[in-house]
Design an enzyme around this catalytic site. Structure first.
Site, PDB file in Angstrom:
ATOM      1  N   CYS A  72       0.673  -1.254  -0.150  1.00 30.80           N
ATOM      2  CA  CYS A  72       0.162   0.015  -0.061  1.00 30.80           C
ATOM      3  C   CYS A  72       0.839   1.388   0.172  1.00 30.80           C
ATOM      4  O   CYS A  72       0.263   2.325  -0.122  1.00 30.80           O
ATOM      5  CB  CYS A  72      -0.853  -0.045   1.204  1.00 30.80           C
ATOM      6  SG  CYS A  72      -2.088  -1.584   1.132  1.00 30.80           S
ATOM      7  N   HIS A  78      -2.925   7.155   2.827  1.00 30.29           N
ATOM      8  CA  HIS A  78      -3.362   5.824   2.560  1.00 30.29           C
ATOM      9  C   HIS A  78      -4.521   5.523   3.403  1.00 30.29           C
ATOM     10  O   HIS A  78      -4.626   6.028   4.380  1.00 30.29           O
ATOM     11  CB  HIS A  78      -2.317   4.920   2.980  1.00 30.29           C
ATOM     12  CG  HIS A  78      -2.827   3.375   2.575  1.00 30.29           C
ATOM     13  ND1 HIS A  78      -3.511   3.030   1.547  1.00 30.29           N
ATOM     14  CD2 HIS A  78      -2.722   2.344   3.681  1.00 30.29           C
ATOM     15  CE1 HIS A  78      -3.850   1.827   1.530  1.00 30.29           C
ATOM     16  NE2 HIS A  78      -3.393   1.076   2.666  1.00 30.29           N
ATOM     17  N   ASN A 112     -10.111   0.093   1.244  1.00 28.28           N
ATOM     18  CA  ASN A 112      -8.635   0.154   1.275  1.00 28.28           C
ATOM     19  C   ASN A 112      -8.429  -0.399  -0.440  1.00 28.28           C
ATOM     20  O   ASN A 112      -8.478  -1.886  -0.781  1.00 28.28           O
ATOM     21  CB  ASN A 112      -8.125  -0.885   2.157  1.00 28.28           C
ATOM     22  CG  ASN A 112      -6.746  -0.905   2.047  1.00 28.28           C
ATOM     23  OD1 ASN A 112      -5.916  -0.532   1.078  1.00 28.28           O
ATOM     24  ND2 ASN A 112      -6.122  -1.611   3.168  1.00 28.28           N
TER      25      ASN A 112
HETATM   26  N1  COA Z   1     -18.355  -7.771  11.247  1.00 28.93           N
HETATM   27  C1  COA Z   1     -18.621  -7.892  12.237  1.00 28.93           C
HETATM   28  N2  COA Z   1     -17.812  -8.248  13.520  1.00 28.93           N
HETATM   29  C2  COA Z   1     -16.547  -8.396  13.171  1.00 28.93           C
HETATM   30  C3  COA Z   1     -16.053  -8.416  11.811  1.00 28.93           C
HETATM   31  C4  COA Z   1     -16.850  -8.110  10.887  1.00 28.93           C
HETATM   32  N3  COA Z   1     -16.434  -7.677   9.556  1.00 28.93           N
HETATM   33  N4  COA Z   1     -14.801  -8.749  11.680  1.00 28.93           N
HETATM   34  C5  COA Z   1     -14.422  -8.951  13.053  1.00 28.93           C
HETATM   35  N5  COA Z   1     -15.510  -8.750  13.945  1.00 28.93           N
HETATM   36  C6  COA Z   1     -15.566  -9.191  15.470  1.00 28.93           C
HETATM   37  C7  COA Z   1     -14.492  -9.822  15.671  1.00 28.93           C
HETATM   38  O1  COA Z   1     -14.753 -11.384  15.845  1.00 28.93           O
HETATM   39  C8  COA Z   1     -14.405  -9.524  17.220  1.00 28.93           C
HETATM   40  O2  COA Z   1     -15.516 -10.201  17.915  1.00 28.93           O
HETATM   41  P1  COA Z   1     -15.400 -10.759  19.514  1.00 28.93           P
HETATM   42  O3  COA Z   1     -15.268  -9.358  20.297  1.00 28.93           O
HETATM   43  O4  COA Z   1     -16.578 -11.576  19.673  1.00 28.93           O
HETATM   44  O5  COA Z   1     -14.174 -11.413  19.455  1.00 28.93           O
HETATM   45  C9  COA Z   1     -15.007  -8.222  17.057  1.00 28.93           C
HETATM   46  O6  COA Z   1     -15.707  -8.098  15.925  1.00 28.93           O
HETATM   47  C10 COA Z   1     -13.851  -7.146  17.390  1.00 28.93           C
HETATM   48  O7  COA Z   1     -12.605  -7.442  16.353  1.00 28.93           O
HETATM   49  P2  COA Z   1     -11.390  -6.809  16.452  1.00 28.93           P
HETATM   50  O8  COA Z   1     -10.543  -7.367  15.411  1.00 28.93           O
HETATM   51  O9  COA Z   1     -11.168  -6.436  17.771  1.00 28.93           O
HETATM   52  O10 COA Z   1     -11.897  -5.318  16.016  1.00 28.93           O
HETATM   53  P3  COA Z   1     -11.145  -3.880  15.667  1.00 28.93           P
HETATM   54  O11 COA Z   1     -11.486  -2.840  16.206  1.00 28.93           O
HETATM   55  O12 COA Z   1      -9.412  -4.306  15.893  1.00 28.93           O
HETATM   56  O13 COA Z   1     -11.229  -3.752  13.917  1.00 28.93           O
HETATM   57  C11 COA Z   1     -10.051  -3.830  12.010  1.00 28.93           C
HETATM   58  C12 COA Z   1     -10.756  -4.638  13.043  1.00 28.93           C
HETATM   59  C13 COA Z   1      -9.637  -4.972  10.970  1.00 28.93           C
HETATM   60  C14 COA Z   1     -11.118  -3.055  11.144  1.00 28.93           C
HETATM   61  C15 COA Z   1      -8.863  -3.153  12.329  1.00 28.93           C
HETATM   62  O14 COA Z   1      -8.038  -4.153  13.160  1.00 28.93           O
HETATM   63  C16 COA Z   1      -8.116  -2.519  11.384  1.00 28.93           C
HETATM   64  O15 COA Z   1      -8.583  -1.535  10.613  1.00 28.93           O
HETATM   65  N6  COA Z   1      -6.736  -2.751  11.405  1.00 28.93           N
HETATM   66  C17 COA Z   1      -5.923  -2.413  10.515  1.00 28.93           C
HETATM   67  C18 COA Z   1      -6.364  -2.512   8.984  1.00 28.93           C
HETATM   68  C19 COA Z   1      -5.393  -2.093   8.025  1.00 28.93           C
HETATM   69  O16 COA Z   1      -5.182  -0.997   8.084  1.00 28.93           O
HETATM   70  N7  COA Z   1      -5.084  -2.853   6.936  1.00 28.93           N
HETATM   71  C20 COA Z   1      -4.417  -2.635   5.805  1.00 28.93           C
HETATM   72  C21 COA Z   1      -2.791  -2.428   5.999  1.00 28.93           C
HETATM   73  S1  COA Z   1      -2.375  -1.749   4.381  1.00 28.93           S
END
Ligand code: COA
Length: 308
Positions: free
Chosen positions: A109, A233, A263
């Site tokens: 990215c 980004h 993204n």
């Molecule tokens: N819909 C609903 N629930 C979801 C889900 C979805 N699409 N994906 C995960 N969950 C659930 C999880 O299972 C978890 O449930 P639990 O609490 O029962 O275990 C809960 O939601 C929280 O998940 P978590 O992973 O802690 O959420 P988060 O706040 O960290 O958000 C992301 C997840 C991926 C959005 C976040 O971590 C993120 O954006 N990370 C960086 C991503 C990024 O920048 N990527 C690109 C790099 S170039």
């Protein structure tokens, strides 16, 4: 001394749009969860990297008031080439009708910022105009049954014409970074699907983006308060907000297009830049801070003083 200026910009996204509600119909997720955790409302999918890159490149060349024959090099930043061989940039070179050379660059990215700086390097050693394109079709390497990835990604392309100018030009500073010991956080093996440790990527991304952006600001000889527009980004709205807060750059001075595109990897910064240009948010003399991070992990920042 030969510097660069950006002379034209263009984008392309596939026609097919997937909303959060569309995804909620097949996955255990909801519009509320996706919006709150990521800021994404919809994304374009079904793209082919070369085709999106060709269209974005043509738009950028037309926007610059140029002809394909005026371009010397096609530099395509992509993580999702059409094939391992040939280079997708060669398909793009032929599709647009550029007479010069072509090569691909993969820095995930961060690729577009790496590409822009690499183009400045080519110009410094004598190249003519470089068409820098960021294009990715993440939808093709996504498991659409995996809600943790499917809600995040989209397809698109953005391109700029980088033109040589006498003197230092518009690129005031830049820096690159990489840490390959973090490869396990975000990866896709040949023939496989994207996997990400979202929480850890989030933590690292905020830290590296802020450090890299601060270095670029310092090297440009300006202050954070001099940044007229942050073009980050677009991976997660909360990452951008956290970075803004730590950098001391108000959110109003940041370009946000993640709600419409998700993204799009290498395409996300030029998609955001194009949006800022079309909506009249960039004036000559403005300081733009471009900053990205991605798989590798890699990161890159650049400060431009907009010249046109
Ligand atoms: N819909 C609903 N629930 C979801 C889900 C979805 N699409 N994906 C995960 N969950 C659930 C999880 O299972 C978890 O449930 P639990 O609490 O029962 O275990 C809960 O939601 C929280 O998940 P978590 O992973 O802690 O959420 P988060 O706040 O960290 O958000 C992301 C997840 C991926 C959005 C976040 O971590 C993120 O954006 N990370 C960086 C991503 C990024 O920048 N990527 C690109 C790099 S170039």
């Amino acid at each position: 001394m030969r510097g660069i200026t950006i002379r034209g910009c263009g984008i392309s996204v596939p026609d097919k749009v997937l909303t959060n509600d569309d995804l909620s119909a097949t996955l255990d997720t909801s519009d509320a969860w996706i919006t709150e955790r990521t800021g994404i409302k919809e994304r374009h999918v079904g793209g082919i990297t070369s085709q999106m890159a060709i269209e974005a490149g043509r738009h950028a060349i037309a926007d610059a008031g140029l002809d394909p024959s005026d371009i010397d090099v096609v530099l395509l930043a992509t993580t999702t080439p059409d094939a391992l061989v040939p280079a997708t940039s060669a398909t793009v070179q032929a599709g647009i009708g550029v007479p010069g050379g072509a090569f691909d660059l993969n820095a995930a990215c961060s690729g577009f910022v790496y590409g822009l700086v690499a183009a400045a390097g080519l110009v410094a050693v004598g190249s003519g105009r470089v068409l820098v394109i960021g294009a990715d079709a993440l939808s093709r390497i996504t498991d659409w049954d995996d809600r943790t990835m499917a809600v995040l990604v989209g397809d698109g392309a953005g391109a700029v014409v980088v033109e040589p100018v006498d003197g230092p030009g518009d690129l005031l500073s830049w820096n690159f970074g990489a840490d390959g010991t973090l490869r396990h956080l975000l990866r896709c093996d040949h023939g496989g699907y994207l996997f990400m440790d979202g929480k850890e990527v989030f933590r690292k991304a905020v830290r590296v983006v802020v450090e890299s952006a601060e270095r670029a600001i310092q090297d440009a000889g300006i202050q954070a308060s001099d940044v007229d527009l942050l073009v980050p980004h677009q991976a997660n709205l909360r990452i951008i907000q956290a970075a803004c807060q730590r950098l001391g750059i108000p959110e109003e001075r940041t370009v946000m297009v993640i709600d419409r595109y998700g993204n799009t990897s290498s395409a996300s910064i030029p998609l955001a830049l194009d949006d800022a240009l079309r909506s009249g948010r960039v004036s000559p003399g403005n300081h733009l801070l471009l900053t990205g991070f991605g798989g590798g992990m890699t990161w890159a920042s650049a400060v431009l003083r907009w010249g046109r």
